[in-house]
Design an enzyme around this catalytic site. Structure first.
Site, PDB file in Angstrom:
ATOM      1  N   THR A  32      76.576  34.561  38.171  1.00  0.00           N
ATOM      2  CA  THR A  32      76.065  35.189  36.945  1.00  0.00           C
ATOM      3  C   THR A  32      77.019  34.901  35.790  1.00  0.00           C
ATOM      4  O   THR A  32      78.224  34.825  35.993  1.00  0.00           O
ATOM      5  CB  THR A  32      76.030  36.722  37.177  1.00  0.00           C
ATOM      6  OG1 THR A  32      74.981  37.006  38.090  1.00  0.00           O
ATOM      7  CG2 THR A  32      75.806  37.506  35.911  1.00  0.00           C
TER       8      THR A  32
ATOM      9  N   GLY B 213      74.686  43.613  42.436  1.00  0.00           N
ATOM     10  CA  GLY B 213      74.089  44.425  41.388  1.00  0.00           C
ATOM     11  C   GLY B 213      73.693  45.815  41.844  1.00  0.00           C
ATOM     12  O   GLY B 213      73.783  46.782  41.082  1.00  0.00           O
TER      13      GLY B 213
ATOM     14  N   GLY C 170      68.348  43.147  39.096  1.00  0.00           N
ATOM     15  CA  GLY C 170      69.708  43.601  39.354  1.00  0.00           C
ATOM     16  C   GLY C 170      70.249  44.459  38.225  1.00  0.00           C
ATOM     17  O   GLY C 170      69.519  44.990  37.381  1.00  0.00           O
ATOM     18  N   ASP C 171      71.550  44.578  38.206  1.00  0.00           N
ATOM     19  CA  ASP C 171      72.243  45.423  37.233  1.00  0.00           C
ATOM     20  C   ASP C 171      72.351  44.784  35.855  1.00  0.00           C
ATOM     21  O   ASP C 171      72.510  45.484  34.851  1.00  0.00           O
ATOM     22  CB  ASP C 171      73.666  45.702  37.733  1.00  0.00           C
ATOM     23  CG  ASP C 171      74.454  44.398  37.940  1.00  0.00           C
ATOM     24  OD1 ASP C 171      73.888  43.440  38.517  1.00  0.00           O
ATOM     25  OD2 ASP C 171      75.613  44.337  37.510  1.00  0.00           O
TER      26      ASP C 171
ATOM     27  N   THR D 191      79.781  41.439  37.142  1.00  0.00           N
ATOM     28  CA  THR D 191      79.122  40.454  37.994  1.00  0.00           C
ATOM     29  C   THR D 191      79.427  40.805  39.435  1.00  0.00           C
ATOM     30  O   THR D 191      80.503  41.318  39.731  1.00  0.00           O
ATOM     31  CB  THR D 191      79.578  39.021  37.678  1.00  0.00           C
ATOM     32  OG1 THR D 191      78.936  38.116  38.593  1.00  0.00           O
ATOM     33  CG2 THR D 191      81.079  38.842  37.778  1.00  0.00           C
ATOM     34  N   GLY D 192      78.483  40.552  40.310  1.00  0.00           N
ATOM     35  CA  GLY D 192      78.684  40.904  41.709  1.00  0.00           C
ATOM     36  C   GLY D 192      77.433  41.568  42.246  1.00  0.00           C
ATOM     37  O   GLY D 192      76.351  41.371  41.700  1.00  0.00           O
TER      38      GLY D 192
ATOM     39  N   ARG E 154      62.730  41.759  42.503  1.00  0.00           N
ATOM     40  CA  ARG E 154      64.011  42.490  42.462  1.00  0.00           C
ATOM     41  C   ARG E 154      64.696  42.277  41.107  1.00  0.00           C
ATOM     42  O   ARG E 154      64.774  41.165  40.610  1.00  0.00           O
ATOM     43  CB  ARG E 154      64.903  42.000  43.593  1.00  0.00           C
ATOM     44  CG  ARG E 154      66.297  42.649  43.659  1.00  0.00           C
ATOM     45  CD  ARG E 154      67.348  41.851  42.941  1.00  0.00           C
ATOM     46  NE  ARG E 154      68.703  42.333  43.175  1.00  0.00           N
ATOM     47  CZ  ARG E 154      69.778  41.930  42.498  1.00  0.00           C
ATOM     48  NH1 ARG E 154      69.649  41.029  41.550  1.00  0.00           N
ATOM     49  NH2 ARG E 154      70.959  42.415  42.766  1.00  0.00           N
TER      50      ARG E 154
HETATM   51  N1  ASP Z   1      75.008  41.160  39.357  1.00  0.00           N
HETATM   52  C1  ASP Z   1      74.015  40.149  39.595  1.00  0.00           C
HETATM   53  C2  ASP Z   1      72.819  40.772  40.233  1.00  0.00           C
HETATM   54  O1  ASP Z   1      72.985  41.559  41.152  1.00  0.00           O
HETATM   55  C3  ASP Z   1      74.477  39.026  40.434  1.00  0.00           C
HETATM   56  C4  ASP Z   1      75.843  38.516  40.141  1.00  0.00           C
HETATM   57  O2  ASP Z   1      76.478  38.907  39.185  1.00  0.00           O
HETATM   58  O3  ASP Z   1      76.313  37.692  40.893  1.00  0.00           O
HETATM   59  O4  ASP Z   1      71.734  40.438  39.868  1.00  0.00           O
END
Ligand code: ASP
Length: 273
Positions: free
Chosen positions: A152, A206, A182-183, A203-204, A180
């Site tokens: 991301t 979500g 995400g955050d 990022t990570g 789906r």
């Molecule tokens: N946070 C993002 C999500 O869950 C994915 C990511 O940042 O790697 O959609």
């Protein structure tokens, strides 16, 4: 007068060590694209950086984003500016060439904060935002199926007037259920900006950011006087201890240098100030 600053990240996901220099270079190109616009304000700079990264195929946003369970790309993007707490986001869009442009339109329009799926595409059409064939985002199906998660992209900026802004764009997580979200496009989860205190981007995983309301929590900590580095490190510690999750965050306070923290082996990021 404030000291302008911009920080851009390219995600904290697991990537082959050999690819790290290319990802770092992509982030630095985006930093340059954003910094060139810092005179036009924090929002313009953050959006320009992210818009650039939507075209960098190695990263999980726009072209090259990861695939869902059915092998399709569904994109999320969000933007927030800290002077009026305006925000815009889009989720699970398949045919919008630059999701960050659409998030901007949603914010400028002001009636809603988050539009998803077909409704978001119709909004794009009616507001003159460029559409494209969904296949535009797929260039290497094998890599996008397995390797693109966690890259991301996001940017946080502060301009000379002290305005703060955040922009973020993602393909989400690979093998996600169709639909789906995400955050990233959700204010308070994956991003938040408030001129009075600071702006952040995550990022990570979500789902973990959403369950913790992590971006909002970070800005509350800034409000209570914690310094941005401690806020960034604390957010990652909480992500790990409460959710057993991995990820990264970037933070820009009302003053001082941008900060980043992550609990994965690497997160490409670059700073201008
Ligand atoms: N946070 C993002 C999500 O869950 C994915 C990511 O940042 O790697 O959609």
């Amino acid at each position: 007068m404030s000291r302008p600053a911009l920080i851009v990240h390219g995600g904290a996901g697991p990537v082959p060590v050999a690819e790290r220099p290319q990802r770092q270079a992509a982030v630095e190109r985006a930093l340059a694209a954003g910094w060139a616009l810092i005179g036009s304000g924090a929002l313009a700079a953050a959006v320009a950086a992210v818009r650039h990264l939507e075209d960098e195929p190695l990263l999980n946003a726009g072209i090259g984003a990861c695939l869902n369970l059915e092998g399709d790309v569904e994109l999320d993007a969000g933007v927030m500016e800290g002077s009026l707490l305006r925000a815009g986001g889009v989720g699970a869009v398949r045919d919008v060439r630059h999701p960050i442009d659409l998030a901007m339109e949603v914010m400028k329009d002001g009636r809603h904060v988050l539009l998803v799926g077909d409704g978001a595409s119709r909004f794009a059409r009616s507001h003159g935002v460029e559409l494209c064939d969904p296949s535009t985002f797929i260039i290497d199906r094998e890599r996008q199926q397995h390797g693109a998660e966690g890259d991301t992209v996001g940017a946080v900026a502060r301009d000379s007037e002290g305005h703060l802004a955040v922009a973020v764009s993602t393909g989400g997580v690979h093998n996600k259920w169709p639909g789906r979200i995400g955050d990233s496009p959700i204010p308070g989860a994956g991003m938040f900006a408030d001129d009075r205190f600071g702006a952040v981007c995550g990022t990570g995983q979500g789902e973990a950011f959403m369950r913790l309301g992590l971006a909002r929590l970070m800005v509350i900590e800034l409000e209570h006087g914690m310094d941005p580095a401690a806020v960034a490190n604390g957010a990652i510690a909480l992500l790990e201890s409460a959710m057993h999750a991995v990820g990264g965050v970037i933070v820009v306070g009302r003053e001082g240098s941008p900060q980043a923290a992550f609990n994965t082996p690497a997160m490409p990021f670059a700073v201008a100030e």
